[in-house]
Design a protein around this motif. Structure first.
Motif, PDB file in Angstrom:
ATOM      1  N   VAL A 242       0.769  -1.230  -0.025  1.00 21.97           N
ATOM      2  CA  VAL A 242      -0.081   0.072   0.021  1.00 21.97           C
ATOM      3  C   VAL A 242       0.827   1.373  -0.146  1.00 21.97           C
ATOM      4  N   LEU A 243       2.263   1.042   0.314  1.00 26.72           N
ATOM      5  CA  LEU A 243       3.164   2.276   0.320  1.00 26.72           C
ATOM      6  C   LEU A 243       3.343   2.573  -1.291  1.00 26.72           C
ATOM      7  N   GLY A 244       2.890   1.780  -2.188  1.00 33.37           N
ATOM      8  CA  GLY A 244       3.404   2.234  -3.600  1.00 33.37           C
ATOM      9  C   GLY A 244       3.495   3.599  -3.796  1.00 33.37           C
ATOM     10  N   PRO A 245       2.320   4.474  -3.838  1.00 36.27           N
ATOM     11  CA  PRO A 245       2.157   5.810  -4.048  1.00 36.27           C
ATOM     12  C   PRO A 245       3.153   6.587  -3.524  1.00 36.27           C
ATOM     13  N   LEU A 246       4.104   6.235  -2.592  1.00 40.34           N
ATOM     14  CA  LEU A 246       5.140   7.057  -2.036  1.00 40.34           C
ATOM     15  C   LEU A 246       6.325   7.198  -3.039  1.00 40.34           C
ATOM     16  N   VAL A 247       6.443   6.403  -3.801  1.00 40.36           N
ATOM     17  CA  VAL A 247       7.293   6.816  -5.061  1.00 40.36           C
ATOM     18  C   VAL A 247       7.124   7.982  -5.979  1.00 40.36           C
ATOM     19  N   LEU A 248       5.828   8.478  -5.636  1.00 44.71           N
ATOM     20  CA  LEU A 248       5.693   9.823  -6.511  1.00 44.71           C
ATOM     21  C   LEU A 248       6.166  10.955  -5.568  1.00 44.71           C
ATOM     22  N   ALA A 249       6.807  10.753  -4.605  1.00 44.87           N
ATOM     23  CA  ALA A 249       7.015  12.068  -3.737  1.00 44.87           C
ATOM     24  C   ALA A 249       8.122  13.152  -4.709  1.00 44.87           C
ATOM     25  N   PRO A 250       8.940  12.502  -5.229  1.00 42.44           N
ATOM     26  CA  PRO A 250       9.828  13.318  -5.907  1.00 42.44           C
ATOM     27  C   PRO A 250       9.049  14.021  -7.043  1.00 42.44           C
ATOM     28  N   ALA A 251       8.002  13.435  -7.839  1.00 43.99           N
ATOM     29  CA  ALA A 251       7.258  13.910  -8.926  1.00 43.99           C
ATOM     30  C   ALA A 251       6.462  14.892  -8.206  1.00 43.99           C
ATOM     31  N   ALA A 252       5.662  14.725  -7.160  1.00 42.40           N
ATOM     32  CA  ALA A 252       4.999  15.538  -6.429  1.00 42.40           C
ATOM     33  C   ALA A 252       5.660  17.167  -6.171  1.00 42.40           C
ATOM     34  N   ALA A 253       6.861  16.841  -5.648  1.00 43.77           N
ATOM     35  CA  ALA A 253       7.933  18.160  -5.652  1.00 43.77           C
ATOM     36  C   ALA A 253       8.152  18.877  -6.787  1.00 43.77           C
ATOM     37  N   ALA A 254       8.506  18.024  -8.034  1.00 40.16           N
ATOM     38  CA  ALA A 254       8.751  18.535  -9.180  1.00 40.16           C
ATOM     39  C   ALA A 254       7.683  19.532  -9.753  1.00 40.16           C
ATOM     40  N   LEU A 255       6.527  18.800  -9.588  1.00 38.57           N
ATOM     41  CA  LEU A 255       5.273  19.455 -10.123  1.00 38.57           C
ATOM     42  C   LEU A 255       4.903  20.724  -9.397  1.00 38.57           C
ATOM     43  N   THR A 256       5.210  20.826  -8.147  1.00 40.67           N
ATOM     44  CA  THR A 256       5.087  22.032  -7.499  1.00 40.67           C
ATOM     45  C   THR A 256       5.953  23.221  -7.780  1.00 40.67           C
ATOM     46  N   ARG A 257       7.349  22.972  -8.012  1.00 38.20           N
ATOM     47  CA  ARG A 257       8.321  23.781  -8.507  1.00 38.20           C
ATOM     48  C   ARG A 257       7.958  24.171  -9.957  1.00 38.20           C
ATOM     49  N   GLN A 258       7.471  23.266 -10.722  1.00 42.19           N
ATOM     50  CA  GLN A 258       7.003  23.709 -11.959  1.00 42.19           C
ATOM     51  C   GLN A 258       6.114  24.839 -11.923  1.00 42.19           C
ATOM     52  N   LEU A 259       5.158  24.633 -11.101  1.00 44.02           N
ATOM     53  CA  LEU A 259       4.036  25.631 -10.927  1.00 44.02           C
ATOM     54  C   LEU A 259       4.583  26.765 -10.632  1.00 44.02           C
ATOM     55  N   ALA A 260       5.404  26.950  -9.583  1.00 40.75           N
ATOM     56  CA  ALA A 260       5.808  28.127  -8.988  1.00 40.75           C
ATOM     57  C   ALA A 260       6.677  28.878 -10.013  1.00 40.75           C
ATOM     58  N   ARG A 261       7.408  28.092 -10.896  1.00 40.51           N
ATOM     59  CA  ARG A 261       8.501  28.968 -12.007  1.00 40.51           C
ATOM     60  C   ARG A 261       7.724  29.094 -13.215  1.00 40.51           C
ATOM     61  N   SER A 262       6.406  28.540 -13.447  1.00 40.52           N
ATOM     62  CA  SER A 262       5.657  28.613 -14.789  1.00 40.52           C
ATOM     63  C   SER A 262       5.637  30.031 -14.879  1.00 40.52           C
ATOM     64  N   THR A 263       5.740  30.686 -16.227  1.00 40.27           N
ATOM     65  CA  THR A 263       5.238  32.318 -16.462  1.00 40.27           C
ATOM     66  C   THR A 263       4.506  32.267 -17.601  1.00 40.27           C
ATOM     67  N   ILE A 264       4.490  31.223 -18.429  1.00 44.85           N
ATOM     68  CA  ILE A 264       4.004  31.345 -19.777  1.00 44.85           C
ATOM     69  C   ILE A 264       2.867  30.261 -20.084  1.00 44.85           C
ATOM     70  N   PRO A 265       1.535  30.673 -20.624  1.00 41.35           N
ATOM     71  CA  PRO A 265       0.450  29.810 -20.956  1.00 41.35           C
ATOM     72  C   PRO A 265       1.078  28.322 -21.239  1.00 41.35           C
TER      73      PRO A 265
END
Length: 295
Positions: A242-265
């Motif tokens: 059941v711990l399988g989704p935890l492998v997505l933690a790096p992807a979650a962090a990367a997506l959050t950074r991408q949202l913060a840095r995104s400037t164009i549509p």
């Protein structure tokens, strides 16, 4: 005809359909973990959820055009009515047709799960319209995130499980909340891109009300809380898969950074698709983990 079909497929917004499919998948996996899975009933839940999602998207296409939130000059994916591809009357009729079909399918769920599900189904369909329509459109008053969390998380997962297992439990609530948070992140990514045009149209989403900084924190915190749920499920007796989704933690962090840095549509449109993909990956891993790691 192929061109017409393409227009309607685009209006249905396929990238958002993970928000309809994943709750049913997770709810069914929870039922399977208890030996209560009923796949014909799950299929009915899936059809209902997809129809409500498409109906919501059609209603959004129509009402955002009527309210002036969507115009031909919008920067995101084109909208059928705003782009002049579908008349407002035809989109309004399509919305009624799809949500009417959802109501009929919902009656099958009432037959399987009892009359308690009738008000739940009616509320789902009513809020599909009330999200951007009616006298107090939820999405225009900062309540869209709550709508998605409730109906594409708590309600969808819990109802799918209840129809099959005829009860509820704390682990169901936790998984439902996790799915709802990630489904709401799809809306966060969408509203982050549209903040300026929404503000001009008087659409006071949470991003418009509280700013992009808040949206970044909301997005990251929602992903983090969703990942916390499988980490806690062993306390309910589930085993390590059941711990399988935890492998997505790096992807979650990367997506959050991408949202913060995104400037164009273009970046923000791509992020919207990746956010939906994250929900899909999380849901598949969680569902597999629930079944393989059943108590």
């Amino acid at each position: 005809m192929p061109g017409v079909m393409k227009i309607w497929l685009e209006a249905a917004r396929p990238k958002t359909l993970a928000a309809a499919v994943i709750p049913v998948l997770v709810g069914t996996a929870l039922a399977a973990a208890r030996g209560a899975a009923d796949y014909p009933k799950a299929a009915i839940c899936l059809v209902f959820a997809v129809l409500v999602q498409i109906g919501t998207n059609f209603a959004n296409d129509y009402f955002d055009f009527i309210h002036g939130a969507d115009t031909a000059a919008r920067t995101g994916p084109r909208r059928a009515v705003a782009a002049g591809l579908v008349s407002p009357a035809r989109m309004r009729g399509a919305t009624a047709l799809v949500l009417g079909a959802a109501f009929l399918v919902g009656l099958l769920l009432v037959r399987e799960g009892g009359w308690i599900l009738l008000p739940v189904g009616i509320a789902c369909i009513a809020c599909a319209v009330a999200y951007t329509g009616g006298p107090y459109p939820l999405g225009y008053h900062g309540l869209g995130d709550l709508f998605v969390f409730l109906f594409f998380g708590l309600v969808a997962v819990a109802t799918t499980f209840y129809v099959q297992a005829h009860r509820l439990s704390a682990d169901v609530a936790g998984c439902a909340a996790a799915v709802g948070l990630l489904a709401a992140n799809i809306l966060v990514a969408n509203n982050y891109r549209d903040a300026e045009t929404d503000a001009r149209a008087g659409k006071k989403t949470l991003v418009v009300r509280l700013g992009r900084g808040f949206a970044i924190w909301q997005y990251g915190l929602s992903a983090g809380l969703a990942l916390l749920v499988p980490a806690l499920l062993p306390l309910a007796g589930y085993r390590w898969p059941v711990l399988g989704p935890l492998v997505l933690a790096p992807a979650a962090a990367a997506l959050t950074r991408q949202l913060a840095r995104s400037t164009i549509p273009a970046e923000q449109v791509a992020l919207l698709g990746r956010t939906a993909g994250f929900l899909a990956a999380y849901g598949v891993l969680l569902a597999a983990g629930l079944v393989l790691g059943r108590p």
